[in-house]
Scaffold this active site. Structure first.
Site, PDB file in Angstrom:
ATOM      1  N   SER A  74      -5.218 126.982  53.041  1.00 20.57           N
ATOM      2  CA  SER A  74      -6.166 127.849  52.341  1.00 20.57           C
ATOM      3  C   SER A  74      -5.492 129.175  52.014  1.00 20.57           C
ATOM      4  CB  SER A  74      -7.405 128.082  53.200  1.00 20.57           C
ATOM      5  OG  SER A  74      -8.058 126.869  53.473  1.00 20.57           O
ATOM      6  N   GLU A  80      -4.846 134.682  52.965  1.00 20.45           N
ATOM      7  CA  GLU A  80      -4.670 134.289  54.372  1.00 20.45           C
ATOM      8  C   GLU A  80      -3.204 134.220  54.765  1.00 20.45           C
ATOM      9  OE1 GLU A  80      -6.113 130.809  57.485  1.00 20.45           O
ATOM     10  OE2 GLU A  80      -7.248 131.179  55.664  1.00 20.45           O
ATOM     11  N   ARG A  99     -10.612 134.318  61.642  1.00 20.88           N
ATOM     12  CA  ARG A  99      -9.246 134.261  61.087  1.00 20.88           C
ATOM     13  C   ARG A  99      -8.491 135.565  61.338  1.00 20.88           C
ATOM     14  NH1 ARG A  99     -11.311 130.167  61.092  1.00 20.88           N
ATOM     15  NH2 ARG A  99     -11.408 128.531  59.509  1.00 20.88           N
TER      16      ARG A  99
END
Length: 349
Positions: free
Chosen positions: A243, A341, A165
């Site tokens: 998320s 995130e 990520r």
């Protein structure tokens, strides 16, 4: 260059439905327009927010005191390459529409990323991933406008610095404007090897097996819908940024400390003694169940990893108050800090 508008509310351009007005707003429909808009603002010392699908943003209730450039570039160029296919895609193309085309054309390598909201340009920045695939497995190059040098550059995958990520773009935020992304895909009717247990169970296969591309796509879409992770105007759980927290990756000492606090907790062993822990498990076991509310913000009723704006009336401050409560509660219970995130614009966690 496209017209500049004043006072455009940003909430309708984000999946969380938060964000006050932009001081100035323009839409770029070509690479040249995109570069010109950003370059002119940089010359004038004006702050710039490059806006894609808005699916990974939390924008301040005060809006953005500068120029918002919405990326609306279009185009897909396909080049056969010895049993593979290179697909170069403009940054403003819809990501899931591209995945659907790849599945229909028999181009294997991104099928498990079905249903991910947003535009193509954001995929290398976040190293978008889901269900055992991420774009670093297929990205071969990213064309960018470098705001420091004023040049258009073609970066190799290695220069993108991909990690979980993460990418080099996130470590030097704002420097590069993604113009186009090139993916190398296999010409095959079958998916890549299924690498995620939940998906394998859904498909009724063993890990490592391959399945028809359309089967993989439909299974992923089904799993995502069950978690409120496919945009649906009729589902308030999808008014989210997906998320909200990444799965923590712990060093050996941190992992050992968590093991003492939570014996038998779920974990994925990684190279060099690192351990990845599911953030959703930490959140739920720290006392924040599905549907937990704080003001008008709520944890998804389907998946504890998503923070939602179910009525569309919660502001960014309310969502972040919930995020802080969750983050701090997890740290108090387990000694692990969760990291957001989504990109935060004009606000901080």
């Amino acid at each position: 260059m496209a017209d500049r508008l004043a006072g455009v509310p940003l909430a309708p351009y984000t999946t969380l439905r938060t964000g006050g007005p932009a001081r100035a707003f323009t839409q770029a429909e070509t690479q040249d327009e995109l570069i010109a808009a950003v370059a002119e603002a940089d010359r004038d010392g004006e702050p710039v927010l490059v806006l894609g699908g808005g699916s990974n943003l939390v924008v301040s209730d005060d809006g953005f005191d500068g120029l918002v450039v919405r990326v609306a570039t279009r185009g897909v160029e396909v080049t056969p390459d010895d049993g593979r296919v290179r697909v170069t895609v403009q940054a403003g193309e819809d990501w899931d529409a591209l995945v659907a085309r790849c599945v229909a054309e028999g181009w294997s390598g991104v099928e498990c990323l079905s249903g991910v909201p947003g535009l193509v340009g954001s995929t290398p920045i976040q190293n978008v991933g889901a269900y055992g695939q991420d774009v670093s497995q297929t990205v071969t190059g990213v064309r960018v406008y470098d705001r420091v040098t004023g040049e258009v550059r073609d970066l190799t995958a290695a220069e993108c610095g991909f990690a979980y990520r993460d990418s080099a773009f996130k470590h030097d935020p704002g420097r590069h404007v993604v113009l186009a992304v090139t993916y190398a895909l296999e010409h095959s009717p079958l998916s890549g090897p299924v690498a995620y247990r939940e998906l394998a169970v859904r498909l009724g296969v063993e890990l490592g097996e391959r399945v028809p591309l359309s089967d993989a796509r439909e299974a992923v879409l089904g799993l995502r819908r069950g978690k409120g992770m496919v945009l649906d105007p009729g589902d308030p759980d999808t008014r989210s940024a997906g998320s909200f927290f990444t799965n923590p990756v712990l060093g050996p000492d941190e992992a050992a400390a968590l093991g003492l606090r939570a014996p038998g907790h779920p974990r994925w062993d990684m190279p060099d003694g690192m351990v990845k822990v599911p953030a959703a498990w930490l959140i739920e076991n720290a006392g924040f169940p599905k549907g937990y509310e704080k003001g008008r913000a709520r944890i998804s009723t389907k998946h504890t990893l998503a923070l939602t704006n179910p009525t569309g009336e919660a502001g960014a401050d309310e969502l972040l108050a919930l995020a802080r409560e969750v983050r701090d509660g997890v740290h108090e219970k387990f000694g692990v800090w969760l990291v957001n995130e989504p990109v935060l614009v004009g606000v901080s966690l």
